[in-house]
Design a protein around this motif. Structure first.
Motif, mmCIF file in Angstrom:
data_model
loop_
_atom_site.group_PDB
_atom_site.id
_atom_site.type_symbol
_atom_site.label_atom_id
_atom_site.label_comp_id
_atom_site.label_asym_id
_atom_site.label_seq_id
_atom_site.Cartn_x
_atom_site.Cartn_y
_atom_site.Cartn_z
ATOM 1 N N MET A 1 0.784 -1.271 -0.135
ATOM 2 C CA MET A 1 -0.080 -0.198 -0.020
ATOM 3 C C MET A 1 1.108 0.990 -0.033
ATOM 4 O O MET A 1 1.727 1.189 0.784
ATOM 5 N N LEU A 2 0.579 2.104 -0.813
ATOM 6 C CA LEU A 2 1.308 3.302 -1.157
ATOM 7 C C LEU A 2 1.169 4.464 0.272
ATOM 8 O O LEU A 2 0.203 4.218 0.587
ATOM 9 N N PRO A 3 2.208 5.323 0.269
ATOM 10 C CA PRO A 3 1.804 6.268 1.453
ATOM 11 C C PRO A 3 0.685 7.299 0.645
ATOM 12 O O PRO A 3 0.254 7.211 -0.388
ATOM 13 N N PRO A 4 -0.028 7.784 1.725
ATOM 14 C CA PRO A 4 -1.379 8.510 1.356
ATOM 15 C C PRO A 4 -0.903 9.923 0.193
ATOM 16 O O PRO A 4 -1.838 9.681 -0.768
ATOM 17 N N GLU A 5 -0.054 10.376 0.388
ATOM 18 C CA GLU A 5 0.468 11.345 -0.749
ATOM 19 C C GLU A 5 0.766 10.621 -2.265
ATOM 20 O O GLU A 5 0.740 11.416 -3.255
ATOM 21 N N LEU A 6 0.993 9.344 -2.242
ATOM 22 C CA LEU A 6 1.213 8.776 -3.344
ATOM 23 C C LEU A 6 0.220 7.773 -3.804
ATOM 24 O O LEU A 6 0.421 7.260 -5.054
ATOM 25 N N ASN A 7 -0.862 7.608 -3.303
ATOM 26 C CA ASN A 7 -1.942 6.827 -3.494
ATOM 27 C C ASN A 7 -2.757 7.382 -4.743
ATOM 28 O O ASN A 7 -2.740 8.886 -4.775
ATOM 29 N N PRO A 8 -3.130 6.589 -5.865
ATOM 30 C CA PRO A 8 -3.855 7.140 -6.802
ATOM 31 C C PRO A 8 -5.416 7.498 -6.335
ATOM 32 O O PRO A 8 -5.627 6.845 -5.430
ATOM 33 N N ILE A 222 11.779 2.626 -0.531
ATOM 34 C CA ILE A 222 10.332 3.094 -0.744
ATOM 35 C C ILE A 222 9.970 3.961 -1.700
ATOM 36 O O ILE A 222 10.809 4.946 -2.201
ATOM 37 N N PRO A 223 8.826 4.095 -2.576
ATOM 38 C CA PRO A 223 8.568 4.936 -3.511
ATOM 39 C C PRO A 223 8.967 6.354 -3.280
ATOM 40 O O PRO A 223 8.345 6.874 -2.321
ATOM 41 N N ARG A 224 9.751 6.964 -4.134
ATOM 42 C CA ARG A 224 10.213 8.274 -3.816
ATOM 43 C C ARG A 224 9.895 8.956 -5.086
ATOM 44 O O ARG A 224 10.176 8.585 -6.340
ATOM 45 N N VAL A 225 9.608 10.279 -5.196
ATOM 46 C CA VAL A 225 9.323 11.084 -6.442
ATOM 47 C C VAL A 225 10.593 11.575 -6.864
ATOM 48 O O VAL A 225 11.407 12.096 -5.989
ATOM 49 N N TYR A 246 8.274 8.253 -10.217
ATOM 50 C CA TYR A 246 8.954 7.670 -9.322
ATOM 51 C C TYR A 246 10.487 7.457 -9.974
ATOM 52 O O TYR A 246 10.347 7.522 -11.050
ATOM 53 N N ILE A 247 11.112 7.473 -8.757
ATOM 54 C CA ILE A 247 12.723 7.448 -9.545
ATOM 55 C C ILE A 247 13.053 6.138 -9.820
ATOM 56 O O ILE A 247 13.607 5.794 -10.898
ATOM 57 N N LEU A 248 12.636 5.103 -9.090
ATOM 58 C CA LEU A 248 12.973 3.485 -9.323
ATOM 59 C C LEU A 248 11.675 3.099 -10.055
ATOM 60 O O LEU A 248 10.443 3.318 -9.735
ATOM 61 N N GLY A 249 11.825 2.108 -10.955
ATOM 62 C CA GLY A 249 10.741 1.330 -11.694
ATOM 63 C C GLY A 249 10.815 0.058 -11.081
ATOM 64 O O GLY A 249 11.152 -0.423 -10.144
ATOM 65 N N GLU A 250 9.791 -0.648 -12.024
ATOM 66 C CA GLU A 250 9.405 -1.827 -11.345
ATOM 67 C C GLU A 250 10.705 -2.997 -11.217
ATOM 68 O O GLU A 250 10.783 -3.711 -10.382
ATOM 69 N N LEU A 251 11.599 -2.835 -12.162
ATOM 70 C CA LEU A 251 12.619 -3.697 -12.343
ATOM 71 C C LEU A 251 13.768 -3.426 -11.127
ATOM 72 O O LEU A 251 14.159 -4.358 -10.396
ATOM 73 N N GLU A 252 13.922 -2.130 -10.826
ATOM 74 C CA GLU A 252 14.874 -1.822 -9.645
ATOM 75 C C GLU A 252 14.304 -2.266 -8.540
ATOM 76 O O GLU A 252 14.945 -2.591 -7.573
ATOM 77 N N SER A 253 12.921 -1.822 -8.227
ATOM 78 C CA SER A 253 12.524 -2.132 -6.983
ATOM 79 C C SER A 253 12.340 -3.862 -7.017
ATOM 80 O O SER A 253 12.385 -4.145 -5.627
ATOM 81 N N CYS A 254 12.260 -4.524 -7.699
ATOM 82 C CA CYS A 254 12.212 -6.015 -7.534
ATOM 83 C C CYS A 254 13.411 -6.525 -7.229
ATOM 84 O O CYS A 254 13.879 -7.378 -6.377
ATOM 85 N N LEU A 255 14.720 -5.791 -7.835
ATOM 86 C CA LEU A 255 16.109 -6.094 -7.663
ATOM 87 C C LEU A 255 16.305 -5.671 -6.266
ATOM 88 O O LEU A 255 17.197 -6.601 -5.495
ATOM 89 N N HIS A 256 15.964 -4.709 -5.740
ATOM 90 C CA HIS A 256 16.093 -4.433 -4.166
ATOM 91 C C HIS A 256 15.410 -5.321 -3.335
ATOM 92 O O HIS A 256 16.127 -5.803 -2.293
#
Length: 1135
Positions: A1-8, A222-225, A246-256
């Motif tokens: 779940m994203l932080p409130p300010e990042l939620n769609p 953690i997702p950062r703008v 977001y700075i990181l994409g799905e591939l980088e987040s998965c790798l982390h």
């Protein structure tokens, strides 16, 4: 779940699609929330928002603090590994980058930063033993590559600070930001683990890596703008930020995620493969190193860490609950084997196999209850009943494990001759009340749990430790038991006090302060006393350092959280922060009182920072009497705890400090402690700033000079007297004779008077008579100090030196603050100063020579050693005189240069006409009333002294400045020959003195601001050419008896070859010096064509001066080309 300010928007249905401004506030609309019309509207708006692309926006890199937390310690570790060569390469490169940035060569500064990092990396590979320290070549190569990649990331971070790269290469900037966030967590975790292993060993290295991976995962994954992307206004609804921001994409987040979960386990397997299955504890290490990061990943998913898996909140919750339950079971069972039965098995009173069952029930049940409550599963009656039952069972099982009687018997009376007994399940009741507090939010239930829990804790301590008659760290075990029981009871009571209504807030504050005091007392005894008496004699540490650090930061985190939630006030935050921070002083110095002294000093220093934050910023936050009171409290605190300062200085120096050092340290500490008062609350009061500068300067001077202090004026405690009268000093250090140091008082007084005059504490600017007295007093004071400190035996010269310093002081003071007649007298003062130079220089030697002749005529035999000593003394004294006059002439040249620049600026302002007069009137009106008399007196005394008259009567100033500059430079060259034998490197430090030359009509006609660098480059080139010719002549004529071809000697071939190579370096220097004189753009590539002419001189010459000239020629050609290109680009921009 994203932080409130990042939620769609689809995940925040409470936000309305329309906004309605409230009519009550004009210009500041308030928005009302209305229900969502339909899910389809959310879906359409979300799709429209996601399909939109964020555009690039040049801005400052907003994540610098995150990168700094990771890369700065890594850089410090690598610099420590590299040593002096790496430091030198970085220093030189960064200085060049700074200079290029000052002259607006941004691209050159950028290249200099990368070149300095590259040079440092090359120096690192050649100077450090990283690769050879590892037993395996592969590990050494991996370590070297890790260091190189860390250096590359530092360069990437530095590149993001250049604004022109953002403007010219926006795509690269975004890519560099992604590279940083993708690579820094992995690299920083590895470097931090490397440093930790180097400090404490390899045994628990896998756990170190696990902790660092978790920390940096939280900071970066953690997702950062992005700092360089912005959304279009009106393009997104509900505050949604699209995924491409977001700075990181799905591939980088998965790798982390994979690195977080698998890297600690793989590192442990690779480093402990030999003992991986040697015991059940080793097997549990494997499970813990996998499932603890996995649990942390699931917790991070509450902040949006699993956004790349799915965006469905229900699916993320299912993943978190199911996987968390499995991981929790494994972690609890492994902790039982690895921690509970391994370290606390002696306290388990139940035999096997029942002990395994009860411990598992206690730990697993407690973890399950805490996890269920944490994820919000305890929400209805059924779940509350299960949660309460689980708490009761866990409490009973835990009591059975530690041997606590599960049923307590109470006698309540008699019935028909028999006693009536009540069996109370105390642990189960305590668990019931704790569960009731969490489910019903009942404070009475929590305090009932505290009461029952306190009884159980007291029983446990008395049952296991009370009967032991031992002493630990200067205190009996029973006393420790009392402190620990009180600390635990307070720790259980404070949460209940914190959630009480605000009118009972003081109870929580008092409880927290008492708990902090008890904790400080316990740790002070466990850590400080054990270090004092047993440090270095036992491998087992009673209380490790990391426990002090951990309790400190946990306490500060709790205080901050309670302060943010308004559970405690600012005064309690102040006291608690000081108490927790004072514990860190124990890690620095082993002393029994350092903790309490640090706490008192922090309590005295920090009020300006922590107690006055909530007041208005429009006026002074602190009243003047409060500022005086805080300053007095700081001074008294420092003075009363001077014994601890004495111990700290003795620990640092290895021997008792002198009275001057002790007093200077106290004064400096008082001044530094008063900085928050002045900077935060009285920044508008100039008198406070001036006094603070004087206090800090006085403390620094006392520390550096350590003047003698009469014993009658100092108060020595028993500790200081005992340290000073130690009988071991003479046997260890021997007898140490020292010359009288009382002249240092003169230097201290002179420097403080100078600072007082500069800061206008002494108003010499406004009163001519005071200015005269001040300059004469300064000259006499400094002259006496120099005479007694450096020319003690030459008594006749004392008068000349004092007159010289008086002339210097008068010239400098009246040049900076001129009067009506000073412009006519100052040239004569300077002429007298110049005349005193040869007289003093020649008289120094003549006096001593005549003294030796008189001794011979009187019949006393003068040995050859005495003659040699006399000649050496004359040479040393004359060298000191040369240094003194070089400093004097350089000071005069600097002052004249400054005044001429000020005159030019004033003349430009004078040409402004009415604007200037208006500004003068405004500045006059802003003068405080008490200074108006001085200003009026100054205006009346110099009413006819205008800028035009100064220009007319002060035409001598450029000539005087040029004479002083040339004399200073010439004397420095003589000193270079006498002291270093004519070092080639010295010219690069001495030539910048010629930047003080001025344009005049007598000596340097036609010399302007454009040509200010010409004397420097010409002198460097000319000096190196002259020394090269002299070196060739010396080798040819003085190295051999003739011109014969002798083996190993210099001959005509040597001279011809080096002379030819010297001539080849001339074109580059001639072109550059001509360019520096004209400063005109070179359209052709002539400077680059001179580079090949310098290469043979670099390779083939035998004279070091020729090689330096050739290298300078290459540098000059490149610099000329770069500057010309920058001029061309600037011209195009102007067009």
């Amino acid at each position: 779940m994203l932080p409130p300010e990042l939620n769609p928007r689809s995940f925040r249905p409470y936000i309305s699609t329309t906004t309605t401004p409230s009519p009550s506030s004009y210009g500041t609309p308030t928005y009302t929330t209305t229900p969502s019309p339909s899910p389809s509207s959310f879906r359409s708006s979300t799709d429209r928002s996601i399909n939109s692309k964020s555009r690039f926006y040049p801005a400052n890199f907003t994540h610098n603090y995150r990168i700094a937390l990771a890369l700065i310690p890594c850089a410090a570790f690598l610099v420590d590994l590299g040593g002096a060569f790496v430091i030198a390469a970085l220093t030189i490169g960064l200085m060049v980058a700074y200079v290029l940035d000052l002259i607006e060569l941004k691209s050159g500064s950028f290249m200099a930063v990368w070149f300095s990092l590259l040079s440092a990396q090359v120096a690192f590979f050649f100077s450090s033993s990283v690769i050879s320290d590892f037993n395996s070549i592969a590990l050494g190569v991996i370590a070297g590559l890790l260091c190189a990649f860390t250096n590359f990331l530092i360069g990437v971070w530095a590149s993001l600070q250049f604004k022109f790269i953002q403007i010219e290469y926006p795509a690269i900037v975004v890519a560099l930001e992604k590279v940083l966030f993708a690579c820094v967590p992995i690299i920083a975790s590895s470097i931090f683990t490397w440093a930790a292993v180097s400090a404490v060993g390899m045994v628990n290295s896998g756990y170190y890596l696990m902790v660092f991976c978790c920390v940096f995962y939280w900071l970066f994954s953690i997702p950062r703008v992005s700092s360089f992307k912005t959304r279009e206004k009106g393009g997104y609804h509900g505050g949604e930020i699209p995924e491409d921001s977001y700075i990181l994409g799905e591939l980088e987040s998965c790798l982390h995620t994979l690195v977080l979960v698998f890297l600690p386990l793989m590192f442990h397997v690779a480093s402990h493969y030999a003992v991986m299955f040697s015991s059940w504890g080793s097997v549990c290490d494997l499970f813990l190193l996998f499932f603890i990061p996995f649990l942390f990943q699931l917790y991070a998913s509450t902040r949006g860490a699993l956004w790349w898996v799915t965006k469905n909140d229900h699916q993320v919750r299912s993943i978190r609950v199911v996987n968390g339950a499995i991981a929790l079971v494994v972690v609890v069972i492994c902790l039982e084997v690895r921690v509970v039965f391994h370290a606390f098995g002696r306290y388990i009173q139940v035999p096997a196999p029942l002990n395994y069952f009860l411990v598992t029930t206690t730990m697993l049940g407690g973890a399950a209850a805490a996890g269920a409550y944490g994820v919000g599963m305890v929400s209805d009656a059924a779940s509350s009943f299960i949660f309460t039952a689980l708490a009761v069972v866990v409490s009973a099982a835990g009591a059975i494990v530690v041997g606590f009687p599960i049923l307590l018997i109470f006698k309540s009376g008699t019935l028909s001759g028999y006693e009536k007994k009540k069996f109370v399940p105390l642990p189960s009741v305590a668990g019931f009340y704790l569960a009731r507090f969490f489910t019903k939010k009942s404070l009475s239930s929590y305090f009932a749990f505290v009461l029952l829990g306190s009884l159980m804790v007291t029983w446990f301590v008395m049952h296991n430790y009370w009967d032991l008659n031992i002493w630990m760290a200067g205190m009996s075990l029973k006393s420790f038991c009392k402190l620990i029981v009180g600390c635990v009871i307070l720790a259980m009571t404070i949460p209940g006090l914190a959630v009480m209504p605000s009118k009972y807030q003081y109870l929580a504050e008092i409880g927290l302060i008492i708990h902090a005091l008890l904790l400080c007392n316990i740790e002070n005894h466990f850590f400080s006393y054990s270090n004092v008496y047993y440090y270095g004699f036992d491998d087992d540490v009673m209380y490790p350092s990391y426990m002090v650090v951990m309790t400190t930061f946990v306490g500060l985190a709790i205080v901050r959280r309670l302060s943010v939630d308004n559970r405690i006030g600012s005064k309690a935050v102040w006291v608690l922060t000081c108490l927790y921070c004072s514990k860190l002083a124990m890690l620095v110095m082993a002393s029994n009182s350092v903790l309490w002294v640090s706490a008192v000093l922090l309590l005295a220093v920090t009020p300006p920072v922590l107690l006055y934050k909530e007041r208005s910023r429009t006026a002074s936050k602190m009243k003047p009497w409060q500022g005086y009171a805080h300053a007095v409290v700081i001074a008294l605190s420092v003075w009363f705890f001077r014994e601890t300062i004495f111990e700290a200085l003795q620990w640092w120096n290895g021997r008792p400090p002198s009275d001057g050092l002790l007093l200077g340290s106290c004064i400096l500490l008082i001044g530094l402690a008063c900085i928050p008062i002045v900077s935060l609350h009285f920044s508008h009061v100039m008198a406070a700033k001036r006094c603070l500068v004087l206090v800090i300067a006085a403390g620094t001077l006392f520390i550096l000079l350590q003047p003698p202090i009469p014993l009658s004026s100092t108060y020595h405690s028993d500790l200081i007297k005992a340290a000073r009268q130690s009988a071991d000093d003479l046997s260890i250090y021997g007898f140490m004779g020292s010359k009288p140091t009382w002249p240092s008082w003169l230097l201290i007084v002179a420097i403080l008077l100078t600072l007082a005059a500069v800061t206008s504490v002494i108003p010499i600017k406004y009163i001519v008579e005071l200015r005269t007295a001040y300059s004469i007093a300064m000259g006499i004071t400094i002259g006496i100090y120099i005479s007694l400190e450096y020319f003690l035996q030459a008594t006749v010269l004392h008068v000349l030196i004092i007159v010289t310093m008086v002339c210097t002081s008068v010239f400098v003071v009246f040049t900076h603050f001129p009067s009506t007649s000073s412009t006519k007298l100052l040239p004569w003062v300077f002429a007298m100063l110049v005349a005193l130079f040869p007289v003093t220089y020649l008289l120094e030697g003549q006096v001593r020579i005549n003294k030796g002749i008189l001794l011979v005529e009187s019949g006393e035999a003068v040995e050859e050693e005495n003659k040699l000593a006399t000649l050496l003394a004359i040479e040393g004294a004359r060298t000191s005189l040369l240094g003194l006059y070089a400093a004097i002439f350089m000071l005069i040249a600097l002052e004249v240069k400054f005044e001429l620049a000020s005159l030019m600026r004033d003349k430009l302002i004078e040409r402004g006409g009415p604007r200037h007069s208006h500004s003068v009137q405004t500045s006059s009106a802003s003068v405080p009333p008490r200074l108006r008399f001085m200003q009026q007196r100054r205006a009346s005394s110099v009413s006819t002294f205008t800028i035009k008259r100064m220009t007319a009567e002060g035409a001598w100033m450029p000539a005087v400045g040029n004479v002083a500059t040339v004399m200073s430079f010439a004397i420095c060259l003589i000193l270079n020959v006498n002291l270093t034998g004519g070092s080639n490197r010295a010219i690069f430090f001495l030539a910048p003195i010629l930047l003080l030359l001025n344009q005049d009509a007598d000596f340097v006609a036609g010399f302007g601001d454009k040509q200010r660098y010409f004397p420097v480059t010409v002198v460097i080139s000319g000096y190196l050419v002259f020394t090269a010719l002299y070196s060739i002549w010396e080798d040819v004529w003085l190295g051999n008896s003739g011109w014969g071809l002798e083996i190993g000697g210099a001959d005509w071939f040597f001279a011809v070859k080096n002379l030819a190579l010297l001539v080849l370096t001339f074109p580059g220097h001639i072109l550059f010096n001509r360019f520096v004189w004209t400063y005109s753009k070179q359209a052709d590539s002539t400077p680059l064509l001179s580079i090949p002419l310098n290469l043979p001189s670099v390779i083939l010459t035998d004279v070091i001066q020729v090689r330096i000239l050739a290298l300078l020629g290459v540098i000059y050609s490149l610099a000329q080309t770069l500057i010309s290109r920058q001029q061309y680009i600037s011209g195009l921009k102007y067009i």
